[in-house]
Design a protein around this motif. Structure first.
Motif, PDB file in Angstrom:
ATOM      1  N   GLU A 161       0.824  -1.201   0.000  1.00  0.00           N
ATOM      2  CA  GLU A 161       0.000   0.000   0.000  1.00  0.00           C
ATOM      3  C   GLU A 161       0.861   1.256   0.000  1.00  0.00           C
ATOM      4  OE1 GLU A 161      -3.731  -1.985   2.486  1.00  0.00           O
ATOM      5  OE2 GLU A 161      -2.417  -0.504   3.438  1.00  0.00           O
ATOM      6  N   PHE A 162       1.925   1.230   0.809  1.00  0.00           N
ATOM      7  CA  PHE A 162       2.804   2.399   0.868  1.00  0.00           C
ATOM      8  C   PHE A 162       3.458   2.650  -0.488  1.00  0.00           C
ATOM      9  CE2 PHE A 162       6.748   4.653   1.412  1.00  0.00           C
ATOM     10  CZ  PHE A 162       6.413   5.664   2.299  1.00  0.00           C
ATOM     11  N   GLU A 163       3.966   1.601  -1.111  1.00  0.00           N
ATOM     12  CA  GLU A 163       4.631   1.785  -2.394  1.00  0.00           C
ATOM     13  C   GLU A 163       3.652   2.273  -3.449  1.00  0.00           C
ATOM     14  OE1 GLU A 163       7.649  -0.478  -5.504  1.00  0.00           O
ATOM     15  OE2 GLU A 163       7.115  -1.418  -3.592  1.00  0.00           O
ATOM     16  N   LEU A 164       2.443   1.717  -3.438  1.00  0.00           N
ATOM     17  CA  LEU A 164       1.426   2.141  -4.392  1.00  0.00           C
ATOM     18  C   LEU A 164       1.086   3.616  -4.192  1.00  0.00           C
ATOM     19  CD1 LEU A 164      -0.628   1.384  -6.591  1.00  0.00           C
ATOM     20  CD2 LEU A 164      -2.187   0.659  -4.776  1.00  0.00           C
ATOM     21  N   LEU A 165       0.878   4.026  -2.946  1.00  0.00           N
ATOM     22  CA  LEU A 165       0.549   5.417  -2.653  1.00  0.00           C
ATOM     23  C   LEU A 165       1.705   6.341  -3.015  1.00  0.00           C
ATOM     24  CD1 LEU A 165      -1.652   7.215  -1.444  1.00  0.00           C
ATOM     25  CD2 LEU A 165      -0.584   6.884   0.802  1.00  0.00           C
ATOM     26  N   HIS A 166       2.924   5.904  -2.732  1.00  0.00           N
ATOM     27  CA  HIS A 166       4.089   6.710  -3.056  1.00  0.00           C
ATOM     28  C   HIS A 166       4.243   6.882  -4.567  1.00  0.00           C
ATOM     29  CE1 HIS A 166       8.492   7.454  -3.623  1.00  0.00           C
ATOM     30  NE2 HIS A 166       8.240   8.342  -2.686  1.00  0.00           N
ATOM     31  N   ARG A 167       3.997   5.811  -5.311  1.00  0.00           N
ATOM     32  CA  ARG A 167       4.091   5.894  -6.775  1.00  0.00           C
ATOM     33  C   ARG A 167       3.100   6.913  -7.324  1.00  0.00           C
ATOM     34  NH1 ARG A 167       8.490   3.181  -9.241  1.00  0.00           N
ATOM     35  NH2 ARG A 167       8.985   1.405  -7.912  1.00  0.00           N
ATOM     36  N   LEU A 168       1.895   6.904  -6.799  1.00  0.00           N
ATOM     37  CA  LEU A 168       0.890   7.854  -7.250  1.00  0.00           C
ATOM     38  C   LEU A 168       1.251   9.276  -6.834  1.00  0.00           C
ATOM     39  CD1 LEU A 168      -2.327   5.803  -6.389  1.00  0.00           C
ATOM     40  CD2 LEU A 168      -1.569   6.427  -8.693  1.00  0.00           C
ATOM     41  N   ALA A 169       1.763   9.421  -5.607  1.00  0.00           N
ATOM     42  CA  ALA A 169       2.046  10.759  -5.080  1.00  0.00           C
ATOM     43  C   ALA A 169       3.218  11.427  -5.770  1.00  0.00           C
ATOM     44  CB  ALA A 169       2.308  10.675  -3.575  1.00  0.00           C
ATOM     45  N   THR A 170       4.150  10.642  -6.292  1.00  0.00           N
ATOM     46  CA  THR A 170       5.286  11.238  -6.996  1.00  0.00           C
ATOM     47  C   THR A 170       4.921  11.648  -8.418  1.00  0.00           C
ATOM     48  OG1 THR A 170       6.083   9.029  -7.633  1.00  0.00           O
ATOM     49  CG2 THR A 170       7.042  10.025  -5.651  1.00  0.00           C
ATOM     50  N   ARG A 171       3.697  11.298  -8.836  1.00  0.00           N
ATOM     51  CA  ARG A 171       3.219  11.666 -10.173  1.00  0.00           C
ATOM     52  C   ARG A 171       1.820  12.261 -10.066  1.00  0.00           C
ATOM     53  NH1 ARG A 171       6.091   7.123 -10.028  1.00  0.00           N
ATOM     54  NH2 ARG A 171       7.627   6.666 -11.653  1.00  0.00           N
ATOM     55  N   PRO A 172       1.649  13.313  -9.272  1.00  0.00           N
ATOM     56  CA  PRO A 172       0.297  13.867  -9.087  1.00  0.00           C
ATOM     57  C   PRO A 172      -0.295  14.319 -10.411  1.00  0.00           C
ATOM     58  CG  PRO A 172       1.977  15.407  -8.323  1.00  0.00           C
ATOM     59  CD  PRO A 172       2.672  14.106  -8.578  1.00  0.00           C
ATOM     60  N   GLY A 173      -1.538  13.931 -10.633  1.00  0.00           N
ATOM     61  CA  GLY A 173      -2.227  14.295 -11.858  1.00  0.00           C
ATOM     62  C   GLY A 173      -1.971  13.360 -13.019  1.00  0.00           C
ATOM     63  N   GLN A 174      -0.966  12.501 -12.896  1.00  0.00           N
ATOM     64  CA  GLN A 174      -0.649  11.568 -13.981  1.00  0.00           C
ATOM     65  C   GLN A 174      -1.407  10.262 -13.776  1.00  0.00           C
ATOM     66  OE1 GLN A 174       3.531  10.822 -14.641  1.00  0.00           O
ATOM     67  NE2 GLN A 174       3.136   8.825 -15.574  1.00  0.00           N
ATOM     68  N   VAL A 175      -2.099   9.824 -14.819  1.00  0.00           N
ATOM     69  CA  VAL A 175      -2.867   8.589 -14.732  1.00  0.00           C
ATOM     70  C   VAL A 175      -1.922   7.399 -14.917  1.00  0.00           C
ATOM     71  CG1 VAL A 175      -4.783   7.249 -15.648  1.00  0.00           C
ATOM     72  CG2 VAL A 175      -4.887   9.745 -15.656  1.00  0.00           C
ATOM     73  N   LEU A 176      -1.980   6.449 -13.992  1.00  0.00           N
ATOM     74  CA  LEU A 176      -1.236   5.206 -14.116  1.00  0.00           C
ATOM     75  C   LEU A 176      -2.238   4.080 -14.315  1.00  0.00           C
ATOM     76  CD1 LEU A 176       1.438   5.632 -11.282  1.00  0.00           C
ATOM     77  CD2 LEU A 176       1.706   6.040 -13.728  1.00  0.00           C
ATOM     78  N   THR A 177      -2.020   3.260 -15.311  1.00  0.00           N
ATOM     79  CA  THR A 177      -2.935   2.157 -15.573  1.00  0.00           C
ATOM     80  C   THR A 177      -2.788   1.101 -14.486  1.00  0.00           C
ATOM     81  OG1 THR A 177      -1.379   0.852 -16.900  1.00  0.00           O
ATOM     82  CG2 THR A 177      -2.670   2.555 -18.047  1.00  0.00           C
ATOM     83  N   ARG A 178      -3.784   0.243 -14.375  1.00  0.00           N
ATOM     84  CA  ARG A 178      -3.708  -0.841 -13.408  1.00  0.00           C
ATOM     85  C   ARG A 178      -2.509  -1.737 -13.692  1.00  0.00           C
ATOM     86  NH1 ARG A 178      -9.003   0.405 -14.093  1.00  0.00           N
ATOM     87  NH2 ARG A 178     -10.368   0.398 -12.251  1.00  0.00           N
TER      88      ARG A 178
END
Length: 239
Positions: A161-178
């Protein structure tokens, strides 16, 4: 110092086999026979990783996950004969980091343990800069200390969960596919599906969103994937 793995399995032959293979690969291993003993062992000495059989007396592996999921970031690998996707997702939903179905090769289990530990440490050491936290609205992520706060309140996250949240937070506004997220947090393992990501996102929303029915931080981009809402993301020095 060798990594300490706690194995909780009520099948003595299987537990002994796992002990031999794990110790043969350099791990220090403790074996217990039920869920209550597993919790007692964790309280006495925090392991680097737990291997939990789902079907055990007293408390089963899922019960132990309910007790420990996200607590202290202890990685959890479940062993089970239940092989349906829903069962797998339930284990992940409760805080497990990986899920191995029976029958399995002991060597495969050891390899999975190595992958989970490596992924956990990668998440713990990941940073958005040499000394930067990431702040998104009420959410603050400290990648150095491996901590998450929402409106100043500490939130327990599993390593995945931490890694997933960190990945999203380092790319705010950028859509990452599943699929991108799956590859980043699970190494693109073939035995996992994109619904695994949905399960992790569901868990995260319960922890960081004010209203999980109307998420404002972790936004779904229908037909594509997820993004962390932009517009108020910034990095700030670590105190």
């Amino acid at each position: 110092m060798a990594d300490h793995v706690l194995v909780a399995d009520d099948d003595p032959m299987q537990a002994e086999l796992l002990r031999r293979y794990l110790e043969g690969d350099g791990f220090e291993v403790t074996v217990v026979g039920d869920g209550r003993a597993a919790l007692a062992s964790v309280a006495k000495r925090r392991p680097d990783l737990l291997v939990l059989d789902v079907m055990m007396p007293e408390l089963d592996g899922l019960d132990v996950c309910r007790e420990l999921g996200g607590d202290g970031g202890i990685p959890i690998v479940l062993l089970t004969a239940r092989s349906t996707e829903n069962d797998m997702l339930l284990g992940l939903y409760l805080g497990a980091d990986d899920y191995v179905t029976k029958p399995f090769s002991p060597r495969e289990l050891v390899a999975r343990v190595r992958v989970v530990l490596r992924r956990t440490r990668r998440a713990a050491s990941a940073t958005g800069g040499p000394s930067a936290t990431i702040t998104v609205g009420p959410l603050r992520i400290d990648p150095v200390r491996h901590e998450v706060f929402v409106a100043g309140r500490a939130v327990d996250c599993t390593p995945v969960e931490f890694e997933l949240l960190h990945r999203l937070a380092t790319r705010p506004g950028q859509v990452l596919t599943r699929r991108q997220l799956l590859e980043q947090v699970h190494g693109g393992a073939d035995y996992l599906t994109e619904r695994t990501v949905d399960s992790h996102i569901m868990n995260l929303r319960k922890k960081v969103e004010a209203d999980v029915r109307r998420p404002e931080l972790i936004v779904t981009v229908y037909g594509v994937g997820y993004k962390l809402a932009d517009g108020f993301a910034h990095a700030s020095p670590t105190p």
